[in-house]
Each structure stands twice: as C-alpha cells, then as structure tokens.
Scaffold this motif. Structure first.
Motif, PDB file in Angstrom:
ATOM      1  N   UNK A 297       0.896  -1.058   0.005  1.00  0.00           N
ATOM      2  CA  UNK A 297      -0.019   0.082   0.091  1.00  0.00           C
ATOM      3  C   UNK A 297       1.037   1.200   0.200  1.00  0.00           C
ATOM      4  N   UNK A 298       1.893   1.342   0.897  1.00  0.00           N
ATOM      5  CA  UNK A 298       2.805   2.456   0.958  1.00  0.00           C
ATOM      6  C   UNK A 298       3.591   2.416  -0.460  1.00  0.00           C
ATOM      7  N   UNK A 299       3.906   1.469  -1.112  1.00  0.00           N
ATOM      8  CA  UNK A 299       4.691   1.622  -2.349  1.00  0.00           C
ATOM      9  C   UNK A 299       3.743   2.331  -3.402  1.00  0.00           C
ATOM     10  N   UNK A 300       2.322   1.776  -3.395  1.00  0.00           N
ATOM     11  CA  UNK A 300       1.260   2.155  -4.360  1.00  0.00           C
ATOM     12  C   UNK A 300       1.177   3.700  -4.241  1.00  0.00           C
ATOM     13  N   UNK A 301       0.983   4.077  -2.707  1.00  0.00           N
ATOM     14  CA  UNK A 301       0.888   5.609  -2.499  1.00  0.00           C
ATOM     15  C   UNK A 301       2.022   6.597  -2.843  1.00  0.00           C
TER      16      UNK A 301
ATOM     17  N   UNK B 100       1.889   9.253  -5.426  1.00  0.00           N
ATOM     18  CA  UNK B 100       2.376  10.680  -5.338  1.00  0.00           C
ATOM     19  C   UNK B 100       3.323  11.092  -6.318  1.00  0.00           C
ATOM     20  N   UNK B 101       4.151  10.173  -6.951  1.00  0.00           N
ATOM     21  CA  UNK B 101       4.992  10.536  -8.092  1.00  0.00           C
ATOM     22  C   UNK B 101       4.207  10.909  -9.214  1.00  0.00           C
ATOM     23  N   UNK B 102       3.186  10.133  -9.573  1.00  0.00           N
ATOM     24  CA  UNK B 102       2.203  10.635 -10.682  1.00  0.00           C
ATOM     25  C   UNK B 102       1.767  11.989 -10.501  1.00  0.00           C
TER      26      UNK B 102
ATOM     27  N   UNK C 113      -0.681  16.375  -1.403  1.00  0.00           N
ATOM     28  CA  UNK C 113      -0.632  16.637   0.137  1.00  0.00           C
ATOM     29  C   UNK C 113      -1.533  15.611   0.922  1.00  0.00           C
ATOM     30  N   UNK C 114      -2.534  15.304   0.213  1.00  0.00           N
ATOM     31  CA  UNK C 114      -3.410  14.206   0.979  1.00  0.00           C
ATOM     32  C   UNK C 114      -2.998  12.878   0.865  1.00  0.00           C
ATOM     33  N   UNK C 115      -2.246  12.707  -0.147  1.00  0.00           N
ATOM     34  CA  UNK C 115      -1.561  11.146  -0.464  1.00  0.00           C
ATOM     35  C   UNK C 115      -0.435  11.160   0.560  1.00  0.00           C
ATOM     36  N   UNK C 116       0.296  12.147   0.499  1.00  0.00           N
ATOM     37  CA  UNK C 116       1.608  12.117   1.567  1.00  0.00           C
ATOM     38  C   UNK C 116       1.045  12.037   3.241  1.00  0.00           C
ATOM     39  N   UNK C 117      -0.122  12.536   3.464  1.00  0.00           N
ATOM     40  CA  UNK C 117      -0.697  12.427   4.829  1.00  0.00           C
ATOM     41  C   UNK C 117      -1.136  10.904   4.774  1.00  0.00           C
ATOM     42  N   UNK C 118      -1.722  10.194   3.549  1.00  0.00           N
ATOM     43  CA  UNK C 118      -1.883   8.832   3.709  1.00  0.00           C
ATOM     44  C   UNK C 118      -0.915   8.143   3.937  1.00  0.00           C
TER      45      UNK C 118
ATOM     46  N   UNK D 167      13.250  12.661   7.375  1.00  0.00           N
ATOM     47  CA  UNK D 167      13.757  13.855   6.850  1.00  0.00           C
ATOM     48  C   UNK D 167      12.957  14.185   5.357  1.00  0.00           C
ATOM     49  N   UNK D 168      12.666  13.014   4.745  1.00  0.00           N
ATOM     50  CA  UNK D 168      11.906  12.970   3.557  1.00  0.00           C
ATOM     51  C   UNK D 168      10.658  13.510   3.524  1.00  0.00           C
ATOM     52  N   UNK D 169       9.866  13.022   4.690  1.00  0.00           N
ATOM     53  CA  UNK D 169       8.294  13.425   4.846  1.00  0.00           C
ATOM     54  C   UNK D 169       8.574  15.046   5.173  1.00  0.00           C
ATOM     55  N   UNK D 170       9.559  15.242   6.032  1.00  0.00           N
ATOM     56  CA  UNK D 170       9.462  16.949   6.407  1.00  0.00           C
ATOM     57  C   UNK D 170       9.761  17.634   5.119  1.00  0.00           C
ATOM     58  N   UNK D 171      10.741  17.228   4.562  1.00  0.00           N
ATOM     59  CA  UNK D 171      10.884  18.001   3.010  1.00  0.00           C
ATOM     60  C   UNK D 171       9.998  17.873   2.092  1.00  0.00           C
ATOM     61  N   UNK D 172       9.114  16.961   1.968  1.00  0.00           N
ATOM     62  CA  UNK D 172       7.755  17.097   1.295  1.00  0.00           C
ATOM     63  C   UNK D 172       6.656  17.624   1.586  1.00  0.00           C
ATOM     64  N   UNK D 173       6.528  17.845   2.928  1.00  0.00           N
ATOM     65  CA  UNK D 173       5.542  18.667   3.520  1.00  0.00           C
ATOM     66  C   UNK D 173       6.008  20.258   3.390  1.00  0.00           C
TER      67      UNK D 173
END
Length: 150
Positions: free
Chosen positions: A21-25, A29-31, A72-77, A92-98
């Motif tokens: 699921x994480x990989x799919x999300x 997000x990449x798309x 942003x919604x997908x990042x939260x998911x 670090x990656x999560x913080x940078x993406x936010x």
C-alpha cells in the motif's frame, strides 16, 4: 520453535500488504508530482512561445491546483500507513515533502491571482510556473529517495 516461525510468518503477511500500500501511494504521489510539473511546464512553454491562451492556462492551472492538493493528501495517507520505525527512517523526506507542498501552495495561489488579473503579467506567470515545476522536481527526487529507504 513452530510458534516462533508461525509468528514471524504471520507478521510478514501483515507487513507485506502494508508495504504494498505504501509503495502504491508513493507511486501515486510520483504521478501527482509529474502532473503538476507537466502542466506548469505547459504554461511556461505557452508564454515562451508567445502562444498564451487564457482558457488553456486556466485549464492547466486547475490541474496543477487539484494535483497539489491530492499530493498533500497522499502524503498524509503515506504517513498514516508507515510504522514507527519506517517513519523514523524517512522522517527527513517526509519533512522535506511537507515543506515543498507548503512552499508551493503560495506560488499556485499567486498563479491564480495572475490568471484572474484584468491584465495578467505573463512574465510573472512564466516565473511562477517555472518555480512550481522546479519545486515538484525536487519533490519527485525526495519521493524516490523515500521509496529507496523503505
């Protein structure tokens, strides 16, 4: 021993679907990043080629705005699906993406303001589109890094 092995197998069966699921999300997000970048680039190109069309620019803007919100919604998911250990690994990656999402949102709002202006400043629109494109390029790179760490 058999209980131990069956426990490990059960845990593995529970974790694998979550990782899928994480990989799919992350791929989703990449798309979304790709769509934002692509439509920002199209606005930039229209202006650079002196083929600015207000209706087309607004259509591109709508897709940019929608996909940034979805990003942003997908990042939260993704964050909600990660285990505590995975969150630590990609903090670090999560913080940078936010941060990128939060920094890009005002640019998208400014783009809308320019498109809504009585006399849009094409130079400013091109600059905003270029900045949005660059920001989301960085997001795509960070997204790939996050996937590799997981």
């Amino acid at each position: 021993m058999i209980k131990y092995l069956s426990s490990i197998a059960l845990i593995g069966l529970l974790i694998l679907p979550i990782f899928a699921q994480v990989k799919e999300k992350i791929q989703e997000m990449q798309e979304e990043c790709r769509l934002v970048r692509g439509h920002a680039f199209m606005i930039q190109q229209m202006i650079e080629e002196n083929k600015y069309n207000e209706a087309v620019a607004r259509a591109h803007y709508t897709i940019i705005d929608t996909n940034l919100k979805e990003l942003l919604f997908t990042l939260r998911e993704i964050e909600s699906l990660l285990t505590a250990q995975q969150k630590i690994r990609v903090a670090t990656e999560l913080d940078q993406l936010y941060e990128i999402c939060n920094d890009t949102k005002p640019m998208v709002d400014s783009l809308r303001e320019q498109l809504d202006a009585e006399e849009p400043n094409l130079r400013r629109i091109r600059i905003l589109a270029t900045r949005i494109n660059r920001s989301l390029k960085d997001a795509m790179d960070i997204n790939n890094s996050m996937l590799n760490k997981l």
